[in-house]
Design a protein around this motif. Structure first.
Motif, PDB file in Angstrom:
ATOM      1  N   ALA A   1       0.806  -1.224   0.000  1.00 12.38           N
ATOM      2  CA  ALA A   1       0.000   0.000   0.000  1.00 12.38           C
ATOM      3  C   ALA A   1       0.839   1.276   0.000  1.00 12.38           C
ATOM      4  N   ASP A   2       2.043   1.218   0.555  1.00 16.33           N
ATOM      5  CA  ASP A   2       2.882   2.419   0.610  1.00 16.33           C
ATOM      6  C   ASP A   2       3.987   2.423  -0.449  1.00 16.33           C
ATOM      7  N   ALA A   3       3.898   1.542  -1.434  1.00 17.92           N
ATOM      8  CA  ALA A   3       4.915   1.451  -2.486  1.00 17.92           C
ATOM      9  C   ALA A   3       4.819   2.634  -3.447  1.00 17.92           C
ATOM     10  N   ASP A   4       5.932   2.932  -4.104  1.00 20.07           N
ATOM     11  CA  ASP A   4       5.931   3.965  -5.134  1.00 20.07           C
ATOM     12  C   ASP A   4       4.941   3.642  -6.243  1.00 20.07           C
ATOM     13  N   ALA A   5       4.757   2.362  -6.515  1.00 18.76           N
ATOM     14  CA  ALA A   5       3.872   1.922  -7.594  1.00 18.76           C
ATOM     15  C   ALA A   5       2.420   1.746  -7.155  1.00 18.76           C
ATOM     16  N   ALA A   6       2.103   2.054  -5.908  1.00 20.91           N
ATOM     17  CA  ALA A   6       0.757   1.803  -5.386  1.00 20.91           C
ATOM     18  C   ALA A   6      -0.332   2.454  -6.238  1.00 20.91           C
ATOM     19  N   GLY A   7      -0.105   3.669  -6.678  1.00 25.55           N
ATOM     20  CA  GLY A   7      -1.092   4.353  -7.516  1.00 25.55           C
ATOM     21  C   GLY A   7      -1.309   3.635  -8.835  1.00 25.55           C
ATOM     22  N   ASP A   8      -0.232   3.161  -9.439  1.00 24.84           N
ATOM     23  CA  ASP A   8      -0.340   2.420 -10.702  1.00 24.84           C
ATOM     24  C   ASP A   8      -1.094   1.110 -10.494  1.00 24.84           C
ATOM     25  N   VAL A   9      -0.794   0.426  -9.404  1.00 22.25           N
ATOM     26  CA  VAL A   9      -1.466  -0.842  -9.102  1.00 22.25           C
ATOM     27  C   VAL A   9      -2.950  -0.585  -8.864  1.00 22.25           C
ATOM     28  N   ARG A  10      -3.266   0.442  -8.106  1.00 28.58           N
ATOM     29  CA  ARG A  10      -4.657   0.799  -7.839  1.00 28.58           C
ATOM     30  C   ARG A  10      -5.404   1.087  -9.140  1.00 28.58           C
TER      31      ARG A  10
ATOM     32  N   VAL B   1      -6.124  -2.205 -10.940  1.00 24.99           N
ATOM     33  CA  VAL B   1      -7.214  -2.939 -10.292  1.00 24.99           C
ATOM     34  C   VAL B   1      -8.553  -2.300 -10.657  1.00 24.99           C
ATOM     35  N   GLU B   2      -8.620  -0.977 -10.587  1.00 26.60           N
ATOM     36  CA  GLU B   2      -9.858  -0.269 -10.906  1.00 26.60           C
ATOM     37  C   GLU B   2     -10.256  -0.437 -12.370  1.00 26.60           C
ATOM     38  N   ALA B   3      -9.269  -0.678 -13.239  1.00 23.53           N
ATOM     39  CA  ALA B   3      -9.539  -0.869 -14.665  1.00 23.53           C
ATOM     40  C   ALA B   3      -9.901  -2.319 -14.990  1.00 23.53           C
TER      41      ALA B   3
ATOM     42  N   ASP C   1      -1.721  -5.078   4.256  1.00 21.83           N
ATOM     43  CA  ASP C   1      -0.568  -4.242   3.886  1.00 21.83           C
ATOM     44  C   ASP C   1      -0.539  -3.944   2.390  1.00 21.83           C
ATOM     45  N   LEU C   2      -1.476  -4.514   1.637  1.00 25.16           N
ATOM     46  CA  LEU C   2      -1.464  -4.400   0.179  1.00 25.16           C
ATOM     47  C   LEU C   2      -2.414  -3.316  -0.311  1.00 25.16           C
ATOM     48  N   VAL C   3      -2.202  -2.901  -1.538  1.00 23.91           N
ATOM     49  CA  VAL C   3      -3.102  -1.963  -2.200  1.00 23.91           C
ATOM     50  C   VAL C   3      -4.507  -2.568  -2.175  1.00 23.91           C
TER      51      VAL C   3
END
Length: 112
Positions: free
Chosen positions: A50-59, A62-64, A84-86
């Motif tokens: 959840a706090d990774a640099d890539a968290a926004g990309d992963v989110r 998932v939303e897509a 602890d995950l996105v």
């Protein structure tokens, strides 16, 4: 077509590339890509924290509609939990088994 992207290595470049490939598959306008799945295990688990640099990309993935799954064996070894995950990242008992099953189900395998 169905595509599996397997993130497993301890390489930020590989993780970023894998997530970018997933995004590119979503952007394909040919209509040939039906499903994209990302299986994450080993050191690559950092990409879905959840706090990774890539968290926004992963989110965004998932939303897509990309199915992103994390290996519970890896989580246990890293002293992490699903919380602890996105949000939206699923967990499976074994990333290797999940990747194998998806290939058996006809998913094309990509490893950046």
């Amino acid at each position: 077509m169905e595509t599996l992207i397997h993130l497993i290595a301890d390489s930020t470049t590989e993780r970023e590339t894998g997530l970018a490939v997933a995004e590119n598959l979503l952007q394909d306008e040919s209509g040939r890509i039906d499903t994209v799945a990302v299986v994450v295990q080993g050191p690559a688990i950092e990409a879905v924290e959840a706090d990774a640099d890539a968290a926004g990309d992963v989110r965004d993935l998932v939303e897509a509609g990309v199915r992103v799954v994390a290996c519970e064996n890896t989580l246990e070894g890293a002293d992490l939990s699903a919380s602890d995950l996105v949000d939206g990242v699923e967990t499976v008992p074994s990333g290797a088994v999940e990747a194998t099953q998806l290939q058996n189900d006809g998913f094309a395998y990509l490893r950046p």
